[in-house]
Design a protein around this motif. Structure first.
Motif, short mmCIF file in Angstrom:
data_model
loop_
_atom_site.label_atom_id
_atom_site.label_comp_id
_atom_site.label_asym_id
_atom_site.label_seq_id
_atom_site.Cartn_x
_atom_site.Cartn_y
_atom_site.Cartn_z
N ASN A 13 0.92 -1.21 -0.05
CA ASN A 13 -0.18 -0.04 -0.01
C ASN A 13 0.83 1.22 0.08
N THR A 75 1.16 12.86 -9.85
CA THR A 75 0.86 11.86 -8.97
C THR A 75 -0.52 11.88 -8.56
N GLY A 76 -0.75 10.82 -7.63
CA GLY A 76 -2.08 10.84 -7.03
C GLY A 76 -2.33 12.11 -6.13
N THR A 77 -1.40 12.41 -5.42
CA THR A 77 -1.48 13.65 -4.84
C THR A 77 -1.82 15.00 -5.62
N HIS A 107 -6.45 10.40 2.97
CA HIS A 107 -5.10 10.53 2.77
C HIS A 107 -4.72 11.98 2.96
N MET A 154 -12.97 8.82 0.09
CA MET A 154 -11.89 7.83 -0.40
C MET A 154 -12.76 6.63 -0.97
N ASN A 158 -6.02 3.46 2.96
CA ASN A 158 -4.59 2.97 2.77
C ASN A 158 -4.17 2.08 3.82
N ASP A 183 -10.96 9.43 -4.02
CA ASP A 183 -9.54 9.17 -4.05
C ASP A 183 -9.66 7.44 -4.08
N VAL A 185 -6.98 5.58 -5.25
CA VAL A 185 -5.52 5.05 -5.40
C VAL A 185 -5.56 3.75 -4.92
N SER A 206 -3.17 6.36 -9.36
CA SER A 206 -1.59 6.62 -8.93
C SER A 206 -1.04 5.17 -9.76
N HIS A 208 2.12 4.15 -9.19
CA HIS A 208 3.00 3.26 -8.37
C HIS A 208 2.32 2.26 -7.16
N LYS A 209 0.97 2.46 -7.11
CA LYS A 209 0.27 1.59 -6.28
C LYS A 209 -0.14 0.06 -7.15
#
Ligand SMILES: *Cc1c(COP(=O)(O)O)cnc(C)c1O
Length: 394
Positions: A13, A75-77, A107, A154, A158, A183, A185, A206, A208-209
């Motif tokens: 995660n 990014t997700g951010t 998050h 969300m 996470n 969200d 992600v 995102s 990278h998850k």
């Protein structure tokens, strides 16, 4: 002879390794195919085509109606920031509405964005959650005002893996014509995520998850959803996000989406099986532990456990020495342990929150690895508790 310990990674995660197919798809765009997607010659067209393909792949993963509803972000951010600030700034100048509803367990990319907006004159309601982390729909109904311009909840958390009732949230919002951002992600790739079935106006994800590269995300923007831009400059991303496209990473998120779509069902089954085994093994091997989500309503692969009489950060360091990589539910702020806002919102006493560890499994974890974890964690916990005066008194 130096023995190389095989490490067991159970922190998916936080991030995932790049899938070999993703890396393979990206590499040419860091070498021969270096064009700028805005150039009209062959190099530029190759880049443009690759970006278009990736947009289709991401749209397909979440069942967007059209790939034009996908905006690539860094990014997700950034996707979270863009959705929330974008609506807030536009509505401030249009309707004057200044109220946002979110949850207490978001998050930080959502929470801190909302807190920033509070400093700029917006009002934010942070919905509480029950002990399993779910918001209550009645709380949502009651929080809605004439001035409400956005609901951002969300899809899955996470830290604990809890899944929020997005369909019902969107139904309530729809009655009042309030846009919903989610969200997603953590849920994308681990749950079936269908933007049309959910009914959301905006959704963040995102790479990278989901076994893609770090530094690339996307915001789904349902057709007709208007936002103020975060970044100003060229006409990239249909005038929605200026800046020359990060072509290799965009190819990477596209390929990660395609692989996630293809492998999702098999991964879910694998994760559910391993997580069940881990859950059972920990419960059988260790007393005084608590699970912080409802297994029937949580992400495949996420197991958040509080260990009484244990300091989570120390447990993580000890497990790291044993080659097991997990993380706490708490963020460590400048050396002083600040309990996780998520665990606090669940109503966990600070002491229990401090003893919390998140196991987050991934597609490449094996049964043999879980066997090893089930064998080692109880031993380490027993050793640590042996040094605890409070535990000895029991
Ligand atoms: C990781 C994560 C983010 C942030 O995504 P980045 O691409 O790392 O900026 C946002 N929300 C959730 C739920 C996450 O797990």
């Amino acid at each position: 002879m130096v023995k190389i310990m095989q490490r067991i990674y159970l922190d998916h995660n936080a991030t995932t390794p790049v899938h070999p197919e993703v890396l393979e798809a990206m590499l040419p765009f860091m070498t021969e195919q270096f064009g700028n997607g805005s150039s009209i010659h062959t190099y530029g067209r190759e880049a443009r085509n690759a970006i278009d393909d990736a947009r289709e792949q991401v749209a397909a993963l979440i069942n967007a109606k059209s790939s034009s509803e996908i905006v690539f972000t860094s990014t997700g951010t950034e996707a979270d920031n863009y959705a929330i600030k974008g609506i807030a700034e536009l509505q401030q100048s249009r309707s004057g509405g200044n109220h946002i509803i979110t949850s207490a367990i978001e998050h930080h990319a959502v929470l801190h964005t909302c807190q920033y907006l509070e400093k700029r004159g917006f009002e934010v309601t942070y919905l509480p959650v029950d002990r399993y982390g779910r918001i209550q729909l009645d709380d949502l109904r009651e929080a809605i005002r004439d001035e409400t311009i956005l609901i951002s909840i969300m899809h899955a958390n996470n830290e604990t893996g809890v899944i929020e009732p997005m369909v019902e949230i969107c139904e309530i919002a729809q009655e009042q014509r309030i846009p919903v951002h989610t969200d997603a992600v953590q849920s994308v790739g681990k749950l079936p995520v269908d933007v049309q079935a959910l009914g959301v106006s905006m959704l963040s994800l995102s790479a990278h998850k989901i076994y893609g590269p770090k530094g690339i995300g996307a915001l789904y923007l349902r057709r007709g959803t208007r936002l103020e831009n975060l970044l100003h400059g060229g006409s990239h991303e249909r005038n929605r996000r200026a800046g020359s496209e990060n072509v290799p990473s965009i190819v990477g998120i596209g390929q990660a989406a395609a692989v996630a779509k293809k492998d999702r069902e098999a991964n879910i089954e694998h994760l559910n099986q391993l997580t069940g085994k881990l859950r059972q093994g920990l419960h059988e091997g260790i007393d005084y532990i608590h699970e912080n989500s409802d297994p029937s309503n949580s992400l495949p692969g996420t197991l958040n456990i509080s260990f009484e009489y244990i300091e989570g950060e120390s447990l993580i360091l000890r497990l790291d020495m044993e080659g097991i990589c997990v993380s706490t539910g708490s963020a460590c702020t400048s050396g002083s342990m600040e309990p996780s806002h998520v665990l606090a919102a669940l109503g966990l006493p600070p002491q229990l929150a401090q003893g919390t560890v998140r196991f987050s499994l991934g597609k490449d974890n094996t049964e043999a690895e879980i066997d090893e974890v089930i064998e080692k964690v109880p031993k380490v916990v027993e050793q640590m508790r042996g040094m605890s005066p409070a535990y000895k008194k029991l």
